[in-house]
Design a protein around this motif. Structure first.
Motif, PDB file in Angstrom:
ATOM      1  N   THR A 122     -12.743   0.501  -1.930  1.00 19.57           N
ATOM      2  CA  THR A 122     -11.349   0.813  -2.269  1.00 19.57           C
ATOM      3  C   THR A 122     -10.874   1.905  -1.319  1.00 19.57           C
ATOM      4  O   THR A 122     -11.431   3.005  -1.304  1.00 19.57           O
ATOM      5  CB  THR A 122     -11.240   1.306  -3.728  1.00 19.57           C
ATOM      6  N   PHE A 123      -9.847   1.592  -0.505  1.00 19.61           N
ATOM      7  CA  PHE A 123      -9.377   2.595   0.457  1.00 19.61           C
ATOM      8  C   PHE A 123      -8.064   3.251   0.045  1.00 19.61           C
ATOM      9  O   PHE A 123      -7.627   4.219   0.663  1.00 19.61           O
ATOM     10  CB  PHE A 123      -9.227   1.987   1.862  1.00 19.61           C
ATOM     11  N   GLY A 124      -7.437   2.761  -1.016  1.00 21.10           N
ATOM     12  CA  GLY A 124      -6.179   3.344  -1.464  1.00 21.10           C
ATOM     13  C   GLY A 124      -5.607   2.566  -2.641  1.00 21.10           C
ATOM     14  O   GLY A 124      -6.295   1.715  -3.239  1.00 21.10           O
ATOM     15  N   TYR A 125      -4.337   2.857  -2.939  1.00 18.91           N
ATOM     16  CA  TYR A 125      -3.670   2.251  -4.089  1.00 18.91           C
ATOM     17  C   TYR A 125      -2.283   1.765  -3.687  1.00 18.91           C
ATOM     18  O   TYR A 125      -1.682   2.242  -2.719  1.00 18.91           O
ATOM     19  CB  TYR A 125      -3.566   3.268  -5.236  1.00 18.91           C
ATOM     20  N   THR A 126      -1.792   0.797  -4.439  1.00 15.81           N
ATOM     21  CA  THR A 126      -0.439   0.290  -4.206  1.00 15.81           C
ATOM     22  C   THR A 126       0.579   1.226  -4.852  1.00 15.81           C
ATOM     23  O   THR A 126       0.222   2.170  -5.563  1.00 15.81           O
ATOM     24  CB  THR A 126      -0.280  -1.116  -4.804  1.00 15.81           C
ATOM     25  N   ILE A 165       0.844  -1.196   0.000  1.00 16.05           N
ATOM     26  CA  ILE A 165       0.000   0.000   0.000  1.00 16.05           C
ATOM     27  C   ILE A 165       0.878   1.245   0.000  1.00 16.05           C
ATOM     28  O   ILE A 165       1.818   1.363   0.779  1.00 16.05           O
ATOM     29  CB  ILE A 165      -0.913   0.004   1.242  1.00 16.05           C
ATOM     30  N   ASP A 166       0.542   2.183  -0.881  1.00 14.72           N
ATOM     31  CA  ASP A 166       1.273   3.453  -0.952  1.00 14.72           C
ATOM     32  C   ASP A 166       0.606   4.457   0.000  1.00 14.72           C
ATOM     33  O   ASP A 166      -0.523   4.899  -0.257  1.00 14.72           O
ATOM     34  CB  ASP A 166       1.240   3.988  -2.383  1.00 14.72           C
ATOM     35  N   PRO A 167       1.263   4.812   1.118  1.00  4.94           N
ATOM     36  CA  PRO A 167       0.645   5.741   2.084  1.00  4.94           C
ATOM     37  C   PRO A 167       0.311   7.103   1.486  1.00  4.94           C
ATOM     38  O   PRO A 167      -0.510   7.843   2.040  1.00  4.94           O
ATOM     39  CB  PRO A 167       1.710   5.874   3.173  1.00  4.94           C
ATOM     40  N   ARG A 186       0.054   1.555  -8.324  1.00  2.00           N
ATOM     41  CA  ARG A 186      -1.203   2.253  -8.622  1.00  2.00           C
ATOM     42  C   ARG A 186      -2.369   1.321  -8.907  1.00  2.00           C
ATOM     43  O   ARG A 186      -3.307   1.664  -9.628  1.00  2.00           O
ATOM     44  CB  ARG A 186      -1.011   3.257  -9.764  1.00  2.00           C
ATOM     45  N   ASP A 187      -2.341   0.136  -8.318  1.00  2.00           N
ATOM     46  CA  ASP A 187      -3.490  -0.760  -8.377  1.00  2.00           C
ATOM     47  C   ASP A 187      -4.371  -0.513  -7.152  1.00  2.00           C
ATOM     48  O   ASP A 187      -3.866  -0.272  -6.048  1.00  2.00           O
ATOM     49  CB  ASP A 187      -3.025  -2.223  -8.387  1.00  2.00           C
ATOM     50  N   ARG A 211      -8.106  11.226 -12.702  1.00  2.00           N
ATOM     51  CA  ARG A 211      -8.971  10.253 -12.027  1.00  2.00           C
ATOM     52  C   ARG A 211      -9.942   9.612 -13.017  1.00  2.00           C
ATOM     53  O   ARG A 211     -10.280   8.431 -12.898  1.00  2.00           O
ATOM     54  CB  ARG A 211      -9.740  10.937 -10.909  1.00  2.00           C
ATOM     55  N   LEU A 212     -10.411  10.381 -13.994  1.00  2.00           N
ATOM     56  CA  LEU A 212     -11.277   9.806 -15.025  1.00  2.00           C
ATOM     57  C   LEU A 212     -10.586   8.663 -15.755  1.00  2.00           C
ATOM     58  O   LEU A 212     -11.186   7.601 -16.015  1.00  2.00           O
ATOM     59  CB  LEU A 212     -11.693  10.885 -16.030  1.00  2.00           C
ATOM     60  N   ALA A 213      -9.309   8.860 -16.070  1.00  3.77           N
ATOM     61  CA  ALA A 213      -8.532   7.802 -16.741  1.00  3.77           C
ATOM     62  C   ALA A 213      -8.377   6.589 -15.824  1.00  3.77           C
ATOM     63  O   ALA A 213      -8.462   5.439 -16.283  1.00  3.77           O
ATOM     64  CB  ALA A 213      -7.165   8.347 -17.147  1.00  3.77           C
ATOM     65  N   GLU A 214      -8.165   6.834 -14.543  1.00  3.62           N
ATOM     66  CA  GLU A 214      -8.052   5.758 -13.547  1.00  3.62           C
ATOM     67  C   GLU A 214      -9.345   4.965 -13.463  1.00  3.62           C
ATOM     68  O   GLU A 214      -9.344   3.729 -13.393  1.00  3.62           O
ATOM     69  CB  GLU A 214      -7.754   6.369 -12.175  1.00  3.62           C
TER      70      GLU A 214
END
Length: 560
Positions: free
Chosen positions: A226-230, A159-161, A233-234, A474-477
């Motif tokens: 979803t609480f965050g990303y790695t 997880i990326d803080p 960026r997954d 974020r739209l691309a994400e």
């Protein structure tokens, strides 16, 4: 104004005679096995133990024009209308949201209706009630404690803080907590990172709580959050962490709807409470469906104006289950219309037909918006003592010229249990019995960007939408992660059709500014943050809490 109407809402509530909640339950058709008592006048209802049939009752959705500091009385009208429908012989139940402590101690002072159209016990509902909000707060913060512990213990999920999208929450207005740094104090205190707090009603867990159809669905939705990303960026979900079971355990009692009563004795389910300006603004789906099993007509409301709560009810809540409204009531007041027509708050009691005529542009846009969903609206003119007969007659004539059914309702002063809402109830009952062609505003296969444009242009009247650079990323994400088929939940000021709270009436020639998008994959929608809307409100210069106290007998003072 009569002498009895000079009493405060709290004084009226304290003078009311409540029936034991077992009597209210029995009259509503709730069998004893499904009832869990919380004192003499509150209870939880376990829908799994109800002997009632599958949902069949029709839904009346109460919404409003754009709110103003003058007050519109949407909850008061909801309660009074339900009481009046019951008085007319209909089997009725109310489904309302629970009040949040933040606004109660801040500006509102209370959120259980007003005058002789209130749900009771007023003080307990407004404060801690049955602890549902505390359970949601605990589940939210337990998740974040588990996430930060996972990072501290080695971070197996990578997880990326720096890319956390979930925050801790508190059911309070506290601007000091919007941005914080956690984990300071050395290696044993955790991993330092930037964090922040939202108000509990903005939590995705609150949204999940209110959109879940069952305990099993609650667990599944919690797991999808979803609480965050790695670092690559997954997205990382609650299910990846493996704690959806623990969160469900914390919510297993709270998920049962709360049964209370109105002053007139109409049964009411008060459950869940997301705000409509920063969340989807509807009471729990479980409560609405439970009410539909018990009553022929369910009167519910969605927060703020029809551009926010009602649109989200139609496009989010009504997609998940069969709760499309058979009738929509739009609450308006002469006072608020005059404010939209340019009159300052301190002069609203003065007759001003010209300002009223200018202000109806706001009401007109809301009415046309309701019609875009295939439902004919009914206008409830919530009467205030300062309204003149000339102003009320003009507004009724204007509604008739617009082809809209309307009635003056005096449910604050005369109560729905009296005759204050009889004419409104008759018009609403006719609307419920009439056919409609309900449909959503947009299809789910429309790209997220186009869903936002559709809401902005069709509902708000905007010329277009401007996306910030972070929002475009974020739209691309969202597209990459397969979330583009979700509906949109607009986070926007409640005071204006625009994202600028100062622009009242029915503005034209404006652009809606989307500064960020937050995928709420458990709730099942994309939040679009517009303008300067905050997910953690602040307190005003003179909070309502300054008026509150407890007398020597333990009775509350200052709730309104």
């Amino acid at each position: 104004m009569s002498e009895r109407n000079s009493l405060s809402d709290l004084e009226i509530a304290r003078q009311a005679t409540m029936r034991p909640i077992e009597e209210i339950a029995a009259a509503a058709g709730i069998n004893a096995a499904a009832l869990e008592l919380y004192g003499r006048y509150k209870a939880k209802v376990d829908p799994s133990l109800l002997a009632a049939p599958e949902p069949a009752g029709k839904v009346v959705l109460v919404s409003a024009m754009s709110p103003t500091p003058a007050g519109e009385g949407k909850s008061t009208t909801t309660v009074g209308l339900a009481d009046s429908l019951a008085r007319a012989g209909h089997k009725v139940m109310i489904a309302l949201r629970e009040p949040s402590l933040g606004p109660i101690l801040g500006m509102k002072g209370g959120a259980t209706g007003g005058g002789y159209s209130q749900v009771l016990p007023m003080d307990e509902i407004n404060l801690h009630f049955t602890g549902d909000f505390h359970a949601v707060t605990s589940a939210n913060n337990a998740l974040m404690a588990l996430v930060d512990n996972h990072i501290y213990q080695g971070n197996e999920l990578n997880i990326d803080p720096r890319r956390m999208t979930f925050k801790r929450v508190l059911d309070m207005n506290d601007r000091s907590l919007r941005e914080v740094i956690i984990g300071l104090g050395g290696p044993t205190q955790g991993v330092p990172r930037q964090d922040g707090f939202d108000i509990t009603v903005a939590s995705e867990i609150m949204a999940v709580f209110c959109l879940a159809t069952s305990l099993a669905d609650l667990r599944e939705r919690l797991g999808r959050i979803t609480f965050g990303y790695t670092y690559s960026r997954d997205p990382v979900t609650v299910a990846d962490l493996g704690v959806q079971g623990a969160l469900t355990l914390l919510l297993k009692e709270a998920i049962k709807p709360n049964l209370v009563q109105t002053i007139a004795g109409t049964p009411a389910l008060v459950h869940g409470g997301p705000f409509a300006n920063i969340a989807h603004g509807c009471n729990s789906l479980i409560a609405t469906q439970t009410a539909r099993r018990l009553a022929d007509i369910v009167v519910t409301e969605a927060g703020f104006g029809a551009d926010l709560g009602a649109e989200k009810y139609m496009d989010i809540k009504a997609r998940i289950a069969d709760v499309a409204p058979s009738a929509v009531v739009v609450v308006a007041t002469v006072r608020a219309l005059k404010m939209h027509g340019g009159v300052p708050k301190d002069r609203l009691t003065e007759p001003d037909l010209e300002a009223l005529q200018a202000g109806v542009a706001n009401l007109r846009r809301h009415l046309h918006n309701v019609e875009k969903f295939g439902v004919a609206p009914v206008v409830a003119i919530n009467r205030f003592s300062s309204d003149t007969e000339e102003e009320l007659d003009w507004l009724l004539e204007w509604c008739a010229a617009e082809g809209v059914q309307a009635a003056v309702a005096d449910v604050w002063g005369r109560g729905g249990g009296g005759d204050g809402g009889d004419e409104l109830a008759a018009k609403v009952a006719s609307a419920v019995a009439a056919p409609n062609s309900f449909h959503h505003l947009y299809p789910l296969d429309l790209p997220v960007e186009e869903k936002i444009r559709t809401i902005a242009q069709e509902i708000y009247g905007a010329d277009g939408v401007e996306f910030s650079v972070p929002a475009l990323k974020r739209l691309a994400e969202i597209e990459k992660n397969g979330w583009s088929g979700l509906p949109v939940c607009m986070a926007k000021t409640q005071y204006s059709f625009t994202d600028d709270a100062s622009r009242l009436g029915a503005p034209k020639g404006f652009t809606v500014h989307v500064r960020d998008l937050i995928p709420k994959t458990g709730a099942g929608f994309i939040v679009a943050l517009t303008g300067a809307v905050m997910t953690m409100p602040g307190l005003p210069a003179a909070p309502a809490a300054m008026r509150m106290d407890v007398d020597d007998a333990g009775n509350p003072v200052g709730l309104s």
